[in-house]
Design an enzyme around this catalytic site. Sequence first.
Site, PDB file in Angstrom:
ATOM      1  N   GLY A  81       0.843  -1.191   0.000  1.00  0.00           N
ATOM      2  CA  GLY A  81       0.000   0.000   0.000  1.00  0.00           C
ATOM      3  C   GLY A  81       0.877   1.239   0.000  1.00  0.00           C
ATOM      4  N   LYS A  93       5.105   6.565   2.157  1.00  0.00           N
ATOM      5  CA  LYS A  93       4.626   5.370   2.837  1.00  0.00           C
ATOM      6  C   LYS A  93       4.985   5.463   4.312  1.00  0.00           C
ATOM      7  CE  LYS A  93       5.396   1.338   0.983  1.00  0.00           C
ATOM      8  NZ  LYS A  93       4.137   0.885   1.569  1.00  0.00           N
ATOM      9  N   GLU A 102       9.589  -2.122   4.853  1.00  0.00           N
ATOM     10  CA  GLU A 102       8.984  -2.026   3.519  1.00  0.00           C
ATOM     11  C   GLU A 102      10.001  -1.533   2.505  1.00  0.00           C
ATOM     12  OE1 GLU A 102       5.628   0.558   3.947  1.00  0.00           O
ATOM     13  OE2 GLU A 102       4.290  -1.086   4.501  1.00  0.00           O
TER      14      GLU A 102
HETATM   15  C1  A5P Z   1       2.557   0.736   6.260  1.00  0.00           C
HETATM   16  O1  A5P Z   1       3.275   1.363   7.203  1.00  0.00           O
HETATM   17  C2  A5P Z   1       2.356   1.720   5.166  1.00  0.00           C
HETATM   18  O2  A5P Z   1       3.468   2.064   4.415  1.00  0.00           O
HETATM   19  C3  A5P Z   1       1.183   1.391   4.330  1.00  0.00           C
HETATM   20  O3  A5P Z   1       1.574   0.629   3.250  1.00  0.00           O
HETATM   21  C4  A5P Z   1       0.565   2.658   3.885  1.00  0.00           C
HETATM   22  O4  A5P Z   1       0.465   3.467   5.033  1.00  0.00           O
HETATM   23  C5  A5P Z   1      -0.795   2.456   3.268  1.00  0.00           C
HETATM   24  O5  A5P Z   1      -1.644   1.873   4.201  1.00  0.00           O
HETATM   25  P1  A5P Z   1      -3.195   1.675   3.953  1.00  0.00           P
HETATM   26  O6  A5P Z   1      -3.328   0.795   2.774  1.00  0.00           O
HETATM   27  O7  A5P Z   1      -3.676   1.059   5.224  1.00  0.00           O
HETATM   28  O8  A5P Z   1      -3.793   3.034   3.713  1.00  0.00           O
END
Ligand code: A5P
Length: 222
Positions: A81, A93, A102
């Site tokens: 995401g 992110k 990530e």
């Molecule tokens: C995790 O820490 C993040 O990098 C997520 O990938 C990003 O915040 C998107 O999250 P949602 O899909 O919950 O909005």
Amino acid sequence: MNLKKLAGEKAVEFVENGMVVGLGSGTTAYYAIQKIGEKVREGLKIKCICTSFHTRDLADKWNIPCLDIDEVDQIDLTIDGVDEVDPDGNGIKGGGGALLLEKIVASRSVQNIWVVEERKLIKQLGAFPLPVEIMPFGHQHLLRNFTRRNYHPELRKKGNEVYITDGGHFLADLHLGYIEDPFQLDMELKKIPGVLETGLFLNMVNKVVSASHDKVEVLTFR
Ligand code: A5P
């Protein structure tokens, strides 16, 4: 209509037998992981690398075979995401708190796919507070340093406690409003001792799967 589910599930169409697949974190990646779990149950043969402890729990729950990142040379495809994406495919992110792991996984991936609701496609990064992973040691000094630079930092909390990342670090959310030059900012931040990683994911994504109420689109960047 569940846009996160539409985007997450669409991205799984790019997963092929035999791949090493990076599993992202957050509420949109959740649906991709769930779909991958279904496909594994139906016979898909893949190995996965997780970007957070929470994702590892989900993978275990759905019997998705996982490896440690050091057991593989490269990752074929990572689905994750993102909080904001600009027209060049650069993103922020870490809203969910998992950015360092990530970024390590994304940097080892041949292909990165982000799954988003269309509202996250924006003109300029920065309305979403930029998460920066920082060392607990000396973090108050670091936060004051950020304040002097007009980055408007806020130490991430979970309830009344400081939020601790999977790496055992803290997060500072920088309330910038907009980011004129994300590459310059990323470089500046990384020069400051105590900064471990930023939530700026630049020149990293290959495809963005975006879901709106009318359509699911795949945008290709590189
Ligand atoms: C995790 O820490 C993040 O990098 C997520 O990938 C990003 O915040 C998107 O999250 P949602 O899909 O919950 O909005």
